[in-house]
Design a protein around this motif. Sequence first.
Motif, mmCIF file in Angstrom:
data_model
loop_
_atom_site.group_PDB
_atom_site.id
_atom_site.type_symbol
_atom_site.label_atom_id
_atom_site.label_comp_id
_atom_site.label_asym_id
_atom_site.label_seq_id
_atom_site.Cartn_x
_atom_site.Cartn_y
_atom_site.Cartn_z
ATOM 1 N N ARG A 1 -6.604 -1.584 -2.428
ATOM 2 C CA ARG A 1 -6.753 -0.995 -3.814
ATOM 3 C C ARG A 1 -7.249 -2.212 -4.886
ATOM 4 N NH1 ARG A 1 -6.686 4.170 -5.694
ATOM 5 N NH2 ARG A 1 -6.613 5.655 -3.761
ATOM 6 N N ALA B 1 -8.618 -4.781 -4.211
ATOM 7 C CA ALA B 1 -9.788 -5.322 -3.865
ATOM 8 C C ALA B 1 -10.942 -4.525 -4.399
ATOM 9 C CB ALA B 1 -10.114 -5.554 -2.494
ATOM 10 N N LEU B 2 -10.859 -3.361 -4.741
ATOM 11 C CA LEU B 2 -11.877 -2.215 -5.241
ATOM 12 C C LEU B 2 -12.041 -2.196 -6.665
ATOM 13 C CD1 LEU B 2 -11.401 0.228 -2.470
ATOM 14 C CD2 LEU B 2 -13.620 -0.594 -3.240
ATOM 15 N N GLY B 3 -11.208 -3.110 -7.521
ATOM 16 C CA GLY B 3 -11.408 -3.189 -8.646
ATOM 17 C C GLY B 3 -10.809 -1.952 -9.625
#
Lengths: 629, 255
Positions: free
Chosen positions: B191, B193-195
């Motif tokens: 999560r 990594a997904l901003g």
Amino acid sequence: MLDHVCVFTKGGSLLWALSFVALKGDPINTLIRACLLEDRAAQSSFEYIIPSGGTYALKWSLNNGLGLVFVAVYQKALKLLYVDELLERLNRAFSTRYSPGCFEYPEFDATFQRLLKDCEQKAEAARRPSAPQLAPHQPNAQQRRAPGASSGSGEESSEEGDSDGTAFAPVTTNGKPAGSSADQSSDDAEAEGGAGAAANGAEFVPDLHKLKKLGKRAGPGGKTTRQHADRAEETKKKAAAPAKKGKQARVWGNIGGAAKEDGPLDFTDGDASQATITTADLNQRSLIDVEEDVSYDDEGTDEDEAGAEAAAATKKGGLLSSFVRTLGVNVVGTQALTRSDIEPALATLKKKLMERNVAEEIADKVTESVATSVEGRKLASFTRVSTAVQQAVEEALTRILTPKRSIDILREVKEAQAKGRPYSIVFVGVNGVGKSTNLAKVAYWLLQNGIKVMIAACDTFRSGAVEQLKTHCGRLQVPLYERGYEKDPAKVAFEAAKAAQRAGIDVLLVDTAGRMQDNEPLMRALSNLINLNQPDLVLFVGEALVGNDAVDQLTKFNQRLADLCPDPSQRHLIDGIVLTKFDTIDDKVGAALSMVYTSGAPIMFVGCGQTYVDLKKLNVKSVVKSLLK
Amino acid sequence: MAEQVAEALGSATTMTMLVVLAATLLVFALLKVWLSGSKGNTVLLVGPCDAGKTTLLHQLCDGSTHLGSVASMVPTEADGQLASEKAGGATSARPVQLVDIPGHPRVRGQVERYAGRAAGVVFVVDSVDFMPRKTEAAEQLFEVLSAPALARRRVPLLLACNKQDMGSKAHTVDFIRKRLEKELDQMRSTRGALGDVGGGSGGGKAAQLGLPGEPFTFESHARSRGVRVTTATLSAVDKGGVAEVEAFIRKSVPA
């Protein structure tokens, strides 16, 4: 006949239920999840396939004022004509008894039995004389006469075959109906028409639609003043909006300024004969990882609106017009909203959605669904109808765009990684939407997150497709699996999956040839590829520029994938959407809504530029904002 | 002209007006203090679909499950005393506002709306049907734990494992806790990594979970972030099965 009837609140408490036959499966909850919560409430019935065989038909009626839902379940094979009327009457009868704190209504059983008997008898009486003739219009007229006798409304006297047209007339010409009776009768007429259509087959349907449309078009005509006021405010708002919006800063520029030459995908300037290919700089952060600092100040918009309103008022000619407008606010402030109250606001909303490039069909369905959820609601005093509708639409749009399925691909990849098998993603779509480009962007993003990627060139159709991927792979330093052209793409993908497994690859990205949704042989090939390989994720790549065609594309892709699958239990539909060319559309973000609504699949990635880093995640709030701006 | 103005300013009427104005302001200020004081009694019931949130709400508020429930479409707010306290005659207890938030993915973003005034969160999980849907549950728990409005105010969370009355079919609380910790640990990296988390959140930066270096546990989360996470067994269909949840609510909303 009926299998089950129940009444529950929108909050989920069951208030009253009567089972004639024990229900199989869970039709009620399925209805709520798959239909009412998906903003598809505008459709008139829902079918539930019982796991043990057979199909239920479900019909419902909403009471938005009290937050109640009335549902009837019956076997689809039985075409019950009286269900709509029964639900309407149940709605009215129950609403009078409902008190918010009470959860048990055992005494309602008797009332319902009486209603049911009444409706059944009426339906029986209506059917018997018309049965031998089988004329499409005749039973409909009979149907209409029946409720008229009981409710005693004035305009129910018309008995001709095409009486529906005249029955609509009072509503349309009067503009605003004097009381709830005229409105109610139009409701009845619609409901009856629906039942009649269901009984007589398809031939009546277009007729009814035409009538509905006619009614809608003529409906708001009587209240031009309010509509004008709305429109004036609309234009005013629009004028105020661009100043607010502002372009989002491109974040990547200052991160990797030095690597700019690596950025563009354009390689024409490089020497083709040169053996060394420049590799992409993996140190740049893909935009999907860069957190956006967009602040959403909800209070701000309210003030803006008020400001715009005031400005509009003063511009339109001072005190008098503003006074009239306030009157318009207060008149409906205390009583429940009727269809004709919300009609003008809905019309402007639909127009707005279509201006934002939402497909017409979708704009229609969404506004219709909003109408069903707003009708009957009571407004707080000093609230304008358009504000209430706007709020309802905003909620609905947020609901539609919020993903139902997890869009955390990395987590799914890690899960597959733990199981020691490659996670495969297939990119599908029509020609020229950017499948390969966005596949490369996704590969770049995955590589940044330390995932081993392999690309399979399954576009064995278009000249140059394999070479294009070769270039990407060279730059990203990713292995490419290709078997040249004129091969069966399904087999290439299958072999690629095996090769990926051997090489210990985490993610296999499968590029397919672009195909138009009507191209039968190519669609068959695609369905074959998906069924043979059973990928973890099928991503539909669609461009944000597309308008009405978005619906057609997604519907047909999904349909072909479903139809051409040999084993229905194994069928694999589109799991997610990649929305490309998002940087070219400014605020016309309607394609996002059209695609998500049509397919029910979430938008996983948004392509927003030419370079590898230009991959983002959809921000639901900003899209909703642009849609309603 | 200037003298007239000065005279007007100095006159008695102006003084009266000023006094009235000050009094009004004072009343408003008091009202606000009073309102904000009563705001902190909201407890949210969240969790995946079919976990038993609506049933729990009825059991807590009315001491009965009535006819049962179907999937909720909108949040339900219930004010008042807990049913057990009402029955016990403890009239002095402070009323509690319970909010049942639907578990359907499309509407569960509504947590945000109530997060600002929450004093506690009860995360209800289905212990019987846990394994096939553990990811879904973990995902939602992740969203709740990282919701900025809840994390900032260190709102305590109770992980209530419902349907414990099903005997051996139900997973134990310990098992569920460990599984969720493991899932959350994994989600933390993906999560991140997904901003920005989830489609619906936008009220500021998402909160971090646990300590970055070590594997995620609720215990370490409590230590590092100050958000107390406890577990409880729950059987929402029985009157006696909600005792632990009631205790949690009373702890979050002192009488």
